[in-house]
Design a protein around this motif. Sequence first.
Motif, PDB file in Angstrom:
ATOM      1  N   ALA A 120       0.997  54.277   6.274  1.00 30.84           N
ATOM      2  CA  ALA A 120       1.989  53.193   6.359  1.00 30.84           C
ATOM      3  C   ALA A 120       3.236  53.493   5.536  1.00 30.84           C
ATOM      4  O   ALA A 120       4.339  53.095   5.904  1.00 30.84           O
ATOM      5  N   ASP A 121       3.066  54.203   4.426  1.00 30.29           N
ATOM      6  CA  ASP A 121       4.218  54.565   3.593  1.00 30.29           C
ATOM      7  C   ASP A 121       5.157  55.513   4.340  1.00 30.29           C
ATOM      8  O   ASP A 121       6.375  55.406   4.231  1.00 30.29           O
ATOM      9  N   PHE A 122       4.576  56.454   5.078  1.00 31.86           N
ATOM     10  CA  PHE A 122       5.392  57.370   5.879  1.00 31.86           C
ATOM     11  C   PHE A 122       6.035  56.622   7.050  1.00 31.86           C
ATOM     12  O   PHE A 122       7.227  56.766   7.307  1.00 31.86           O
ATOM     13  N   ALA A 123       5.246  55.825   7.745  1.00 33.83           N
ATOM     14  CA  ALA A 123       5.740  55.100   8.922  1.00 33.83           C
ATOM     15  C   ALA A 123       6.883  54.154   8.569  1.00 33.83           C
ATOM     16  O   ALA A 123       7.749  53.883   9.409  1.00 33.83           O
ATOM     17  N   ALA A 124       6.923  53.661   7.351  1.00 36.23           N
ATOM     18  CA  ALA A 124       7.956  52.721   6.932  1.00 36.23           C
ATOM     19  C   ALA A 124       9.306  53.391   6.687  1.00 36.23           C
ATOM     20  O   ALA A 124      10.303  52.710   6.494  1.00 36.23           O
ATOM     21  N   ARG A 125       9.334  54.711   6.722  1.00 36.06           N
ATOM     22  CA  ARG A 125      10.576  55.449   6.456  1.00 36.06           C
ATOM     23  C   ARG A 125      10.991  56.200   7.720  1.00 36.06           C
ATOM     24  O   ARG A 125      10.229  56.995   8.251  1.00 36.06           O
ATOM     25  N   GLU A 126      12.211  55.960   8.155  1.00 38.27           N
ATOM     26  CA  GLU A 126      12.701  56.566   9.390  1.00 38.27           C
ATOM     27  C   GLU A 126      12.555  58.083   9.382  1.00 38.27           C
ATOM     28  O   GLU A 126      12.169  58.679  10.382  1.00 38.27           O
ATOM     29  N   ARG A 127      12.817  58.697   8.259  1.00 39.40           N
ATOM     30  CA  ARG A 127      12.795  60.158   8.189  1.00 39.40           C
ATOM     31  C   ARG A 127      11.391  60.736   8.360  1.00 39.40           C
ATOM     32  O   ARG A 127      11.227  61.903   8.663  1.00 39.40           O
ATOM     33  N   TYR A 128      10.337  59.912   8.136  1.00 43.31           N
ATOM     34  CA  TYR A 128       8.940  60.361   8.268  1.00 43.31           C
ATOM     35  C   TYR A 128       8.166  59.540   9.300  1.00 43.31           C
ATOM     36  O   TYR A 128       6.939  59.583   9.331  1.00 43.31           O
ATOM     37  N   ALA A 129       8.858  58.783  10.119  1.00 39.96           N
ATOM     38  CA  ALA A 129       8.199  57.830  11.010  1.00 39.96           C
ATOM     39  C   ALA A 129       7.291  58.461  12.059  1.00 39.96           C
ATOM     40  O   ALA A 129       6.374  57.820  12.552  1.00 39.96           O
ATOM     41  N   VAL A 130       7.536  59.728  12.410  1.00 43.11           N
ATOM     42  CA  VAL A 130       6.726  60.382  13.437  1.00 43.11           C
ATOM     43  C   VAL A 130       5.745  61.340  12.768  1.00 43.11           C
ATOM     44  O   VAL A 130       6.153  62.300  12.115  1.00 43.11           O
ATOM     45  N   ARG A 131       4.462  61.060  12.918  1.00 40.98           N
ATOM     46  CA  ARG A 131       3.429  61.964  12.416  1.00 40.98           C
ATOM     47  C   ARG A 131       3.153  62.978  13.514  1.00 40.98           C
ATOM     48  O   ARG A 131       2.603  62.645  14.552  1.00 40.98           O
ATOM     49  N   LEU A 132       3.600  64.217  13.277  1.00 36.55           N
ATOM     50  CA  LEU A 132       3.402  65.247  14.289  1.00 36.55           C
ATOM     51  C   LEU A 132       1.936  65.590  14.446  1.00 36.55           C
ATOM     52  O   LEU A 132       1.456  65.833  15.543  1.00 36.55           O
ATOM     53  N   GLY A 133       1.227  65.660  13.340  1.00 32.83           N
ATOM     54  CA  GLY A 133      -0.188  65.981  13.366  1.00 32.83           C
ATOM     55  C   GLY A 133      -0.583  66.818  12.172  1.00 32.83           C
ATOM     56  O   GLY A 133       0.175  66.959  11.210  1.00 32.83           O
ATOM     57  N   ALA A 134      -1.781  67.374  12.250  1.00 37.53           N
ATOM     58  CA  ALA A 134      -2.332  68.148  11.137  1.00 37.53           C
ATOM     59  C   ALA A 134      -2.621  69.580  11.568  1.00 37.53           C
ATOM     60  O   ALA A 134      -2.950  69.839  12.728  1.00 37.53           O
ATOM     61  N   LYS A 135      -2.483  70.471  10.595  1.00 39.84           N
ATOM     62  CA  LYS A 135      -2.822  71.887  10.796  1.00 39.84           C
ATOM     63  C   LYS A 135      -3.873  72.268   9.747  1.00 39.84           C
ATOM     64  O   LYS A 135      -3.766  71.889   8.592  1.00 39.84           O
ATOM     65  N   ARG A 136      -4.859  73.006  10.184  1.00 41.08           N
ATOM     66  CA  ARG A 136      -5.928  73.461   9.298  1.00 41.08           C
ATOM     67  C   ARG A 136      -5.867  74.976   9.193  1.00 41.08           C
ATOM     68  O   ARG A 136      -5.728  75.664  10.208  1.00 41.08           O
ATOM     69  N   LEU A 137      -5.961  75.479   7.987  1.00 43.25           N
ATOM     70  CA  LEU A 137      -6.015  76.923   7.807  1.00 43.25           C
ATOM     71  C   LEU A 137      -7.319  77.446   8.377  1.00 43.25           C
ATOM     72  O   LEU A 137      -8.368  76.829   8.202  1.00 43.25           O
ATOM     73  N   ARG A 138      -7.253  78.580   9.034  1.00 44.49           N
ATOM     74  CA  ARG A 138      -8.468  79.184   9.584  1.00 44.49           C
ATOM     75  C   ARG A 138      -9.444  79.580   8.487  1.00 44.49           C
ATOM     76  O   ARG A 138     -10.626  79.648   8.726  1.00 44.49           O
ATOM     77  N   ASN A 139      -8.963  79.827   7.278  1.00 45.98           N
ATOM     78  CA  ASN A 139      -9.841  80.227   6.180  1.00 45.98           C
ATOM     79  C   ASN A 139     -10.349  79.045   5.359  1.00 45.98           C
ATOM     80  O   ASN A 139     -10.843  79.220   4.264  1.00 45.98           O
ATOM     81  N   THR A 140     -10.238  77.820   5.895  1.00 45.56           N
ATOM     82  CA  THR A 140     -10.710  76.631   5.190  1.00 45.56           C
ATOM     83  C   THR A 140     -12.197  76.447   5.463  1.00 45.56           C
ATOM     84  O   THR A 140     -12.593  76.291   6.615  1.00 45.56           O
ATOM     85  N   PRO A 141     -13.025  76.464   4.420  1.00 49.30           N
ATOM     86  CA  PRO A 141     -14.454  76.232   4.643  1.00 49.30           C
ATOM     87  C   PRO A 141     -14.711  74.778   4.997  1.00 49.30           C
ATOM     88  O   PRO A 141     -13.896  73.900   4.695  1.00 49.30           O
ATOM     89  N   ASP A 142     -15.829  74.526   5.636  1.00 46.92           N
ATOM     90  CA  ASP A 142     -16.212  73.148   5.902  1.00 46.92           C
ATOM     91  C   ASP A 142     -16.398  72.450   4.571  1.00 46.92           C
ATOM     92  O   ASP A 142     -16.996  73.012   3.649  1.00 46.92           O
TER      93      ASP A 142
END
Length: 177
Positions: A120-142
């Motif tokens: 909600a903090d991001f959505a409330a600001r025009e400059r961050y209003a669009v959440r593109l999504g998330a990226k995970r590093l391939r070397n990230t363990p579960d």
Amino acid sequence: MESITTTLPAEFWTVRYVGSRYPGAAAVAARPGLAAGANCQLFAYEVLRHHGLIPPELRSSELWSDTAATVHAPVARPLDLVLFNSTAVAYGAHVGVHVGDDAILHLCAEVGHPVVWRAADFAARERYAVRLGAKRLRNTPDPPETGGPSGGPERRTDPEHRETDRQGRGDRGRYVR
């Protein structure tokens, strides 16, 4: 599992925002690390490095299109990179680190130092209003399972907590907190 934010050394919390200190910048090559400040990407990558991960030195649009070192994560989990912008374009997007539940650790010019915001903090600001999504590093363990009241894994049944596999291929049928 200990919180990502509580395991960060104190110096991470005093980093100041310096837009010219981004991955690949001459100023960063001459003086690596966070002591001289950072932009959002450099800060996020240093958080990942602190947790034993090896992020690629990519700017936001390169990160968003990368498939060699990262994968798109349909549902963010701790230590995933989350991108925001004013439009659905990745160029110039803001990068933060998902630290659990609805929380994202990031460094932005508006605040000037690291902070944890909710969606909600991001959505409330025009400059961050669009959440593109998330990226995970391939070397990230579960991530390890969190202990429930009985000491065993605590499982959630709500769709917002579905876990994805390391390649980001969607639901593995497990729900985690």
